[in-house]
Design a protein around this motif. Structure first.
Motif, PDB file in Angstrom:
ATOM      1  N   HIS A   1       0.808  -1.228   0.000  1.00  0.00           N
ATOM      2  CA  HIS A   1       0.000   0.000   0.000  1.00  0.00           C
ATOM      3  C   HIS A   1       0.840   1.277   0.000  1.00  0.00           C
ATOM      4  O   HIS A   1       0.434   2.292   0.588  1.00  0.00           O
ATOM      5  CB  HIS A   1      -0.987  -0.005   1.164  1.00  0.00           C
TER       6      HIS A   1
ATOM      7  N   GLU B   1      -6.299  -1.723   8.621  1.00  0.00           N
ATOM      8  CA  GLU B   1      -6.943  -1.480   9.917  1.00  0.00           C
ATOM      9  C   GLU B   1      -6.435  -0.183  10.542  1.00  0.00           C
ATOM     10  O   GLU B   1      -7.218   0.633  11.039  1.00  0.00           O
ATOM     11  CB  GLU B   1      -6.668  -2.667  10.842  1.00  0.00           C
TER      12      GLU B   1
ATOM     13  N   GLU C   1      -5.008   2.333   8.941  1.00  0.00           N
ATOM     14  CA  GLU C   1      -5.475   3.446   8.101  1.00  0.00           C
ATOM     15  C   GLU C   1      -6.925   3.792   8.433  1.00  0.00           C
ATOM     16  O   GLU C   1      -7.271   4.979   8.534  1.00  0.00           O
ATOM     17  CB  GLU C   1      -5.367   3.081   6.619  1.00  0.00           C
ATOM     18  N   ALA C   2      -7.763   2.784   8.607  1.00  0.00           N
ATOM     19  CA  ALA C   2      -9.173   3.018   8.928  1.00  0.00           C
ATOM     20  C   ALA C   2      -9.326   3.698  10.281  1.00  0.00           C
ATOM     21  O   ALA C   2     -10.162   4.599  10.453  1.00  0.00           O
ATOM     22  CB  ALA C   2      -9.942   1.701   8.908  1.00  0.00           C
ATOM     23  N   GLN C   3      -8.516   3.314  11.263  1.00  0.00           N
ATOM     24  CA  GLN C   3      -8.570   3.932  12.586  1.00  0.00           C
ATOM     25  C   GLN C   3      -8.178   5.401  12.510  1.00  0.00           C
ATOM     26  O   GLN C   3      -8.725   6.232  13.238  1.00  0.00           O
ATOM     27  CB  GLN C   3      -7.646   3.212  13.557  1.00  0.00           C
ATOM     28  N   ARG C   4      -7.246   5.731  11.648  1.00  0.00           N
ATOM     29  CA  ARG C   4      -6.804   7.112  11.501  1.00  0.00           C
ATOM     30  C   ARG C   4      -7.880   7.992  10.888  1.00  0.00           C
ATOM     31  O   ARG C   4      -7.878   9.196  11.108  1.00  0.00           O
ATOM     32  CB  ARG C   4      -5.533   7.176  10.646  1.00  0.00           C
ATOM     33  N   GLU C   5      -8.750   7.396  10.083  1.00  0.00           N
ATOM     34  CA  GLU C   5      -9.789   8.156   9.413  1.00  0.00           C
ATOM     35  C   GLU C   5     -10.940   8.506  10.354  1.00  0.00           C
ATOM     36  O   GLU C   5     -11.736   9.372  10.038  1.00  0.00           O
ATOM     37  CB  GLU C   5     -10.317   7.369   8.204  1.00  0.00           C
ATOM     38  N   LEU C   6     -11.035   7.831  11.488  1.00  0.00           N
ATOM     39  CA  LEU C   6     -12.135   8.083  12.428  1.00  0.00           C
ATOM     40  C   LEU C   6     -11.990   9.398  13.150  1.00  0.00           C
ATOM     41  O   LEU C   6     -11.076   9.983  13.373  1.00  0.00           O
ATOM     42  CB  LEU C   6     -12.240   6.942  13.445  1.00  0.00           C
TER      43      LEU C   6
END
Length: 126
Positions: free
Chosen positions: A38, A119, A121-126
Protein backbone atom coordinates in the motif's frame (compact mmCIF):
# COMPACT_ATOMS: atom_id res chain seq x y z
CA UNK A 1 6.30 10.71 12.51
CA UNK A 2 9.28 11.04 14.85
CA UNK A 3 11.71 8.17 15.12
CA UNK A 4 11.19 6.00 18.21
CA UNK A 5 14.00 6.18 20.80
CA UNK A 6 16.87 3.79 20.16
CA UNK A 7 20.24 2.61 21.42
CA UNK A 8 22.75 3.90 18.85
CA UNK A 9 25.35 1.38 20.02
CA UNK A 10 23.28 -1.31 18.26
CA UNK A 11 23.87 0.19 14.79
CA UNK A 12 26.77 -2.16 13.91
CA UNK A 13 24.70 -5.16 15.03
CA UNK A 14 21.73 -4.07 12.92
CA UNK A 15 24.02 -3.55 9.92
CA UNK A 16 25.45 -7.05 10.37
CA UNK A 17 21.94 -8.54 10.66
CA UNK A 18 20.93 -6.82 7.42
CA UNK A 19 23.82 -8.52 5.65
CA UNK A 20 23.01 -11.93 7.17
CA UNK A 21 19.25 -12.15 6.87
CA UNK A 22 17.69 -15.61 7.24
CA UNK A 23 15.98 -17.25 4.27
CA UNK A 24 12.56 -16.44 5.69
CA UNK A 25 13.54 -12.81 6.35
CA UNK A 26 14.82 -12.47 2.78
CA UNK A 27 11.61 -13.97 1.44
CA UNK A 28 9.44 -11.55 3.40
CA UNK A 29 11.71 -8.62 2.57
CA UNK A 30 11.14 -9.31 -1.14
CA UNK A 31 7.44 -8.57 -0.49
CA UNK A 32 7.89 -5.56 1.83
CA UNK A 33 10.61 -3.60 0.05
CA UNK A 34 10.03 -0.84 -2.49
CA UNK A 35 6.69 0.26 -1.02
CA UNK A 36 4.87 -2.87 -2.21
CA UNK A 37 2.45 -2.84 0.74
CA UNK A 38 0.00 0.00 0.00
CA UNK A 39 2.85 2.40 -0.76
CA UNK A 40 4.43 2.23 2.71
CA UNK A 41 8.15 2.02 3.36
CA UNK A 42 9.40 -0.79 5.60
CA UNK A 43 12.90 -0.79 7.05
CA UNK A 44 14.73 -3.97 7.95
CA UNK A 45 16.61 -4.63 11.17
CA UNK A 46 15.32 -1.40 12.71
CA UNK A 47 16.47 -0.38 16.19
CA UNK A 48 13.81 0.61 18.72
CA UNK A 49 14.82 1.12 22.36
CA UNK A 50 17.45 -1.58 22.93
CA UNK A 51 15.82 -4.04 20.50
CA UNK A 52 16.23 -4.73 16.80
CA UNK A 53 12.97 -5.58 15.02
CA UNK A 54 13.09 -7.51 11.76
CA UNK A 55 10.95 -5.01 9.80
CA UNK A 56 9.41 -1.69 10.75
CA UNK A 57 6.97 0.68 9.08
CA UNK A 58 7.53 4.04 10.74
CA UNK A 59 4.43 5.92 9.49
CA UNK A 60 2.10 3.17 10.73
CA UNK A 61 4.17 2.07 13.74
CA UNK A 62 4.08 -1.61 12.74
CA UNK A 63 6.90 -3.98 13.69
CA UNK A 64 6.97 -7.30 11.82
CA UNK A 65 8.88 -10.16 13.38
CA UNK A 66 9.84 -13.49 11.80
CA UNK A 67 10.30 -16.09 14.53
CA UNK A 68 12.65 -18.98 13.87
CA UNK A 69 12.91 -22.19 15.87
CA UNK A 70 14.91 -20.50 18.65
CA UNK A 71 11.73 -18.66 19.68
CA UNK A 72 10.34 -22.01 20.91
CA UNK A 73 12.82 -21.89 23.80
CA UNK A 74 11.00 -20.81 27.01
CA UNK A 75 13.63 -18.19 27.89
CA UNK A 76 13.49 -16.67 24.41
CA UNK A 77 9.67 -16.70 24.54
CA UNK A 78 9.75 -14.80 27.86
CA UNK A 79 12.10 -12.23 26.33
CA UNK A 80 9.81 -11.92 23.31
CA UNK A 81 6.87 -11.09 25.59
CA UNK A 82 8.91 -8.48 27.48
CA UNK A 83 10.13 -6.97 24.21
CA UNK A 84 6.63 -6.90 22.72
CA UNK A 85 5.24 -5.18 25.82
CA UNK A 86 7.97 -2.52 25.65
CA UNK A 87 7.25 -1.86 21.97
CA UNK A 88 3.49 -1.77 22.52
CA UNK A 89 4.01 0.74 25.34
CA UNK A 90 5.40 3.05 22.65
CA UNK A 91 2.26 2.55 20.55
CA UNK A 92 3.91 0.11 18.15
CA UNK A 93 1.86 -2.79 16.85
CA UNK A 94 3.89 -6.02 16.76
CA UNK A 95 2.97 -8.68 14.23
CA UNK A 96 4.73 -12.07 14.48
CA UNK A 97 5.01 -14.90 11.99
CA UNK A 98 6.78 -18.25 12.34
CA UNK A 99 9.54 -18.64 9.75
CA UNK A 100 7.86 -21.79 8.42
CA UNK A 101 4.73 -19.81 7.64
CA UNK A 102 6.78 -17.18 5.81
CA UNK A 103 8.50 -19.87 3.76
CA UNK A 104 5.41 -21.98 3.00
CA UNK A 105 2.54 -19.49 2.91
CA UNK A 106 3.97 -16.08 2.01
CA UNK A 107 0.74 -14.92 0.35
CA UNK A 108 -1.24 -15.25 3.59
CA UNK A 109 1.56 -13.56 5.54
CA UNK A 110 1.44 -10.60 3.15
CA UNK A 111 -2.37 -10.52 3.39
CA UNK A 112 -2.14 -10.41 7.19
CA UNK A 113 0.30 -7.48 7.03
CA UNK A 114 -1.94 -5.72 4.51
CA UNK A 115 -4.86 -6.29 6.89
CA UNK A 116 -2.94 -4.53 9.68
CA UNK A 117 -2.11 -1.65 7.36
CA UNK A 118 -5.74 -1.23 6.31
CA UNK A 119 -6.94 -1.48 9.92
CA UNK A 120 -4.56 1.25 11.07
CA UNK A 121 -5.47 3.45 8.10
CA UNK A 122 -9.17 3.02 8.93
CA UNK A 123 -8.57 3.93 12.59
CA UNK A 124 -6.80 7.11 11.50
CA UNK A 125 -9.79 8.16 9.41
CA UNK A 126 -12.14 8.08 12.43
Amino acid sequence: MPRPPYDASLKPVARRLRKRMTKSERRLWSKLRRKQIHGYTFNRQFIILNYIVDFYCRPLRIAVEVDGITHDDPEVARNDIKRQQALEALGIRVVRFPSGEVMNDIDNVVQAIEGCVLEIEAQREL
